[in-house]
Design a protein around this motif. Structure first.
Motif, PDB file in Angstrom:
ATOM      1  N   ALA A   1       0.819  -1.213   0.000  1.00 12.33           N
ATOM      2  CA  ALA A   1       0.000   0.000   0.000  1.00 12.33           C
ATOM      3  C   ALA A   1       0.853   1.264   0.000  1.00 12.33           C
ATOM      4  O   ALA A   1       0.333   2.349  -0.219  1.00 12.33           O
ATOM      5  N   THR A   2       2.166   1.118   0.242  1.00 17.19           N
ATOM      6  CA  THR A   2       3.053   2.279   0.281  1.00 17.19           C
ATOM      7  C   THR A   2       4.332   1.972  -0.497  1.00 17.19           C
ATOM      8  O   THR A   2       4.664   0.806  -0.740  1.00 17.19           O
ATOM      9  N   LEU A   3       5.041   3.034  -0.853  1.00 21.45           N
ATOM     10  CA  LEU A   3       6.334   2.842  -1.518  1.00 21.45           C
ATOM     11  C   LEU A   3       7.310   2.103  -0.611  1.00 21.45           C
ATOM     12  O   LEU A   3       8.085   1.270  -1.080  1.00 21.45           O
ATOM     13  N   GLU A   4       7.263   2.389   0.675  1.00 18.30           N
ATOM     14  CA  GLU A   4       8.158   1.730   1.614  1.00 18.30           C
ATOM     15  C   GLU A   4       7.924   0.217   1.618  1.00 18.30           C
ATOM     16  O   GLU A   4       8.871  -0.570   1.635  1.00 18.30           O
ATOM     17  N   GLU A   5       6.658  -0.190   1.611  1.00 21.53           N
ATOM     18  CA  GLU A   5       6.337  -1.618   1.566  1.00 21.53           C
ATOM     19  C   GLU A   5       6.809  -2.244   0.256  1.00 21.53           C
ATOM     20  O   GLU A   5       7.291  -3.376   0.241  1.00 21.53           O
ATOM     21  N   ALA A   6       6.683  -1.515  -0.848  1.00 19.83           N
ATOM     22  CA  ALA A   6       7.123  -2.027  -2.150  1.00 19.83           C
ATOM     23  C   ALA A   6       8.636  -2.214  -2.178  1.00 19.83           C
ATOM     24  O   ALA A   6       9.140  -3.226  -2.664  1.00 19.83           O
ATOM     25  N   VAL A   7       9.360  -1.238  -1.634  1.00 21.22           N
ATOM     26  CA  VAL A   7      10.823  -1.341  -1.592  1.00 21.22           C
ATOM     27  C   VAL A   7      11.245  -2.516  -0.719  1.00 21.22           C
ATOM     28  O   VAL A   7      12.160  -3.268  -1.072  1.00 21.22           O
ATOM     29  N   ALA A   8      10.565  -2.702   0.400  1.00 27.61           N
ATOM     30  CA  ALA A   8      10.883  -3.837   1.272  1.00 27.61           C
ATOM     31  C   ALA A   8      10.633  -5.162   0.552  1.00 27.61           C
ATOM     32  O   ALA A   8      11.418  -6.103   0.665  1.00 27.61           O
ATOM     33  N   ALA A   9       9.545  -5.235  -0.213  1.00 28.82           N
ATOM     34  CA  ALA A   9       9.245  -6.460  -0.958  1.00 28.82           C
ATOM     35  C   ALA A   9      10.304  -6.707  -2.034  1.00 28.82           C
ATOM     36  O   ALA A   9      10.723  -7.847  -2.252  1.00 28.82           O
ATOM     37  N   LEU A  10      10.762  -5.650  -2.686  1.00 29.69           N
ATOM     38  CA  LEU A  10      11.811  -5.786  -3.700  1.00 29.69           C
ATOM     39  C   LEU A  10      13.126  -6.253  -3.090  1.00 29.69           C
ATOM     40  O   LEU A  10      13.896  -6.965  -3.732  1.00 29.69           O
ATOM     41  N   ALA A  11      13.381  -5.858  -1.858  1.00 30.00           N
ATOM     42  CA  ALA A  11      14.631  -6.220  -1.196  1.00 30.00           C
ATOM     43  C   ALA A  11      14.635  -7.658  -0.686  1.00 30.00           C
ATOM     44  O   ALA A  11      15.668  -8.164  -0.278  1.00 30.00           O
ATOM     45  N   GLY A  12      13.483  -8.316  -0.738  1.00 28.24           N
ATOM     46  CA  GLY A  12      13.391  -9.693  -0.274  1.00 28.24           C
ATOM     47  C   GLY A  12      14.203 -10.633  -1.139  1.00 28.24           C
ATOM     48  O   GLY A  12      14.700 -10.257  -2.198  1.00 28.24           O
ATOM     49  N   PRO A  13      14.345 -11.876  -0.694  1.00 24.48           N
ATOM     50  CA  PRO A  13      15.159 -12.834  -1.448  1.00 24.48           C
ATOM     51  C   PRO A  13      14.511 -13.211  -2.778  1.00 24.48           C
ATOM     52  O   PRO A  13      13.296 -13.194  -2.924  1.00 24.48           O
ATOM     53  N   GLY A  14      15.328 -13.524  -3.737  1.00 25.07           N
ATOM     54  CA  GLY A  14      14.856 -14.008  -5.028  1.00 25.07           C
ATOM     55  C   GLY A  14      14.459 -12.898  -5.975  1.00 25.07           C
ATOM     56  O   GLY A  14      14.389 -11.738  -5.597  1.00 25.07           O
ATOM     57  N   PRO A  15      14.209 -13.260  -7.238  1.00 23.18           N
ATOM     58  CA  PRO A  15      13.843 -12.265  -8.247  1.00 23.18           C
ATOM     59  C   PRO A  15      12.408 -11.765  -8.062  1.00 23.18           C
ATOM     60  O   PRO A  15      11.524 -12.520  -7.676  1.00 23.18           O
ATOM     61  N   SER A  16      12.215 -10.489  -8.334  1.00 26.26           N
ATOM     62  CA  SER A  16      10.888  -9.885  -8.242  1.00 26.26           C
ATOM     63  C   SER A  16      10.544  -9.196  -9.555  1.00 26.26           C
ATOM     64  O   SER A  16      11.429  -8.734 -10.273  1.00 26.26           O
ATOM     65  N   ARG A  17       9.278  -9.111  -9.836  1.00 28.74           N
ATOM     66  CA  ARG A  17       8.772  -8.382 -10.999  1.00 28.74           C
ATOM     67  C   ARG A  17       7.716  -7.414 -10.505  1.00 28.74           C
ATOM     68  O   ARG A  17       6.902  -7.743  -9.651  1.00 28.74           O
ATOM     69  N   LEU A  18       7.717  -6.201 -11.078  1.00 26.95           N
ATOM     70  CA  LEU A  18       6.728  -5.195 -10.708  1.00 26.95           C
ATOM     71  C   LEU A  18       5.547  -5.258 -11.665  1.00 26.95           C
ATOM     72  O   LEU A  18       5.715  -5.385 -12.876  1.00 26.95           O
ATOM     73  N   LEU A  19       4.356  -5.154 -11.110  1.00 24.26           N
ATOM     74  CA  LEU A  19       3.116  -5.210 -11.882  1.00 24.26           C
ATOM     75  C   LEU A  19       2.419  -3.863 -11.750  1.00 24.26           C
ATOM     76  O   LEU A  19       2.110  -3.422 -10.645  1.00 24.26           O
ATOM     77  N   ALA A  20       2.208  -3.182 -12.880  1.00 25.41           N
ATOM     78  CA  ALA A  20       1.492  -1.911 -12.861  1.00 25.41           C
ATOM     79  C   ALA A  20       0.197  -2.041 -13.653  1.00 25.41           C
ATOM     80  O   ALA A  20      -0.844  -1.620 -13.207  1.00 25.41           O
TER      81      ALA A  20
END
Length: 83
Positions: free
Chosen positions: A10-29
């Protein structure tokens, strides 16, 4: 399509934390390009992070020397904007 984790920050901070997690991530807009890519053979995403709930990424603002268009602003919102 291979299985993946999914989150909706719900926030940019939460998104950045999710991106910093282990493994590859993809952003969905919007999803169209990402879903097409994930259906290709061999493609995968460890985590898909949906940005749609982050209100600060949406909208149009005008300053004295700039116009700012949020990454999630739709073409319809642009067309209707008085700016």
């Amino acid at each position: 399509m291979k299985p993946f984790d999914y989150c909706e920050p719900a926030t940019l901070e939460e998104a950045v934390a999710a991106l910093a997690g282990p493994g590859p991530s993809r952003l969905l807009a919007g999803g169209t390009d990402l879903l097409v890519r994930l259906r290709r053979p061999g493609a995968s995403a460890g985590r898909v992070i949906n940005l749609k709930r982050i209100g600060s990424l949406r909208g149009i603002a005008e300053g004295p020397a700039y116009t700012s268009i949020g990454a999630l602003t739709t073409l319809d919102e642009l067309a209707r904007s008085e700016i």
